[in-house]
Design an enzyme around this catalytic site. Structure first.
Site, PDB file in Angstrom:
ATOM      1  N   GLY A   1       0.832  -1.200   0.000  1.00  0.00           N
ATOM      2  CA  GLY A   1       0.000   0.000   0.000  1.00  0.00           C
ATOM      3  C   GLY A   1       0.862   1.242   0.000  1.00  0.00           C
TER       4      GLY A   1
ATOM      5  N   GLY B   1      -6.262  -8.025  -7.100  1.00  0.00           N
ATOM      6  CA  GLY B   1      -4.859  -7.888  -7.491  1.00  0.00           C
ATOM      7  C   GLY B   1      -4.072  -9.066  -6.951  1.00  0.00           C
TER       8      GLY B   1
ATOM      9  CG  ASP C   1      -3.654  -8.153   9.478  1.00  0.00           C
ATOM     10  OD1 ASP C   1      -3.306  -8.409  10.648  1.00  0.00           O
ATOM     11  OD2 ASP C   1      -2.839  -7.894   8.563  1.00  0.00           O
TER      12      ASP C   1
ATOM     13  CG  HIS D   1      -1.120  -3.579   9.444  1.00  0.00           C
ATOM     14  ND1 HIS D   1      -1.485  -2.317   9.057  1.00  0.00           N
ATOM     15  CD2 HIS D   1      -0.666  -4.174   8.306  1.00  0.00           C
ATOM     16  CE1 HIS D   1      -1.251  -2.149   7.766  1.00  0.00           C
ATOM     17  NE2 HIS D   1      -0.740  -3.272   7.280  1.00  0.00           N
TER      18      HIS D   1
ATOM     19  CB  SER E   1       3.712  -8.434   4.752  1.00  0.00           C
ATOM     20  OG  SER E   1       4.043  -7.395   5.657  1.00  0.00           O
TER      21      SER E   1
HETATM   22  O1  LIG Z   1      -0.020  -3.157   4.894  1.00  0.00           O
HETATM   23  C1  LIG Z   1       0.976  -3.556   4.397  1.00  0.00           C
HETATM   24  C2  LIG Z   1       1.357  -3.271   3.056  1.00  0.00           C
HETATM   25  O2  LIG Z   1       0.746  -2.413   2.399  1.00  0.00           O
HETATM   26  O3  LIG Z   1       2.316  -3.893   2.595  1.00  0.00           O
END
Ligand SMILES: O=CC(=O)O
Length: 333
Positions: free
Chosen positions: A91, A168, A274, A298, A301
């Protein structure tokens, strides 16, 4: 090896938690200055911002690794040497795209490498919400189990319709991982049909149809003016009573007040989040008092492999930008 040609260039790593693989790669090529403070949580937020402003003058690149905003002040302090901001995230809603554009500064992100890990969290949140983990965990913690054959029954993923908003890399990786779950249908919404959809057995539908028909609604869209609060009183009103909303995108995709009301009134079944607004979500937030909510901080990843790949990809984008090569994952080329 042309690193001696670039060693005079200064690169700011704007947080103290970039995986060391990325730090090392940058140090091989550049003079690296790194923020000593943490940008996550709130404890060192002010110190961290001040440190960035102190370190940034004269830097040719900034590696950004937090969800805090990149301010005009920071970009102005950097001065004319600044060529690129590389965010270690998919993001980039926090990256001040207009400010970068106006100054002719490149921007890269790290899509692709994190799709699998984030999809695994999306699947995790589907499972724990459908199977009522918030309530079960409370029972385990209190030592009072109420697992009678007809008690606290959950929902199956098997036979369900899964709607993916934002098809995506992350949305597609989630669809791919659903292949073993015997779902009835995978549908997605977005601006256009994705060529990958067919092989994944996923079908493009209008967004309202997705909200009306889905048993699981997975949000994996970027946050933009168009997607902000796409989950609101009106769209929640279209959903099935057993609908479960999973958010692995950004907190602001959801009008949280409207979500709270819908969950509290059992207008929908559950939510697995998340990402929230704000982050961190205060421990006494009313959403966390609901039995049909499961929140993770969050961590989409957050695997060893993925965070290293993100750090290295961010570093490689910086190297390419400062040695005249093309960017690997450009947002602003
Ligand atoms: O929120 C995490 C990202 O955008 O990689």
């Amino acid at each position: 090896d042309n690193s001696t040609m670039t060693k005079h260039l200064k690169v700011l790593i704007a947080s103290n938690d970039l995986p060391v693989s990325g730090v090392k790669l940058l140090q091989e090529h550049f003079t690296v200055v790194q923020n000593r403070f943490s940008y996550y949580g709130d404890d060192e937020k002010v110190q961290s911002q001040e440190e960035c402003l102190k370190l940034v003058p004269g830097c040719s690149a900034i590696v950004w690794a937090s969800s805090h905003s990149i301010t005009d002040e920071l970009l102005d302090k950097a001065g004319p040497n600044l060529k690129i901001v590389a965010t270690a995230s998919a993001g980039y809603n926090h990256c001040n795209v207009d400010g970068l554009k106006a100054r002719g500064i490149k921007l890269t992100n790290t899509p692709g490498v994190l799709s699998a890990a984030v999809a695994e969290i999306a699947i995790t949140l589907m499972l724990v919400t459908a199977r009522r983990f918030t309530e079960w965990l409370q029972q385990v913690e209190s030592g009072k189990w109420v697992n009678g054959l007809d008690k606290y029954l959950g929902q199956d993923i098997r036979g369900s319709t899964v709607g993916i908003v934002g098809f995506g890399g992350i949305g597609q990786a989630t669809a791919k991982r659903l292949a073993g779950f015997e779902v009835a249908r995978i549908i997605y919404s977005g601006h256009r049909e994705k060529p990958e959809g067919k092989a994944l057995g996923a079908q493009l539908v209008p967004q309202d149809d997705l909200f009306q028909q889905s048993d699981f609604i997975i949000l994996s869209a970027p946050l933009t003016n168009e997607t902000r609060h796409m989950i609101n009183r009106s769209t929640l009103g279209k959903m099935k009573k057993n609908a479960i909303i999973i958010n692995v995108g950004r907190g602001d995709l959801i009008d949280q007040e409207a979500l709270y009301e819908a969950l509290k009134n059992n207008d929908i079944y559950a939510a697995g989040l998340d990402v929230t607004t704000p982050e961190p979500l205060p421990a006494d937030h009313k959403l966390l008092k609901l039995p049909n909510v499961f929140v993770t901080p969050h961590i989409g990843s957050g695997t060893e492999r993925t965070r290293n790949e993100m750090a290295i990809l961010a570093a490689k984008n910086v190297i390419n930008a400062l040695t005249g090569k093309s960017l690997i994952t450009p947002v602003l080329p």
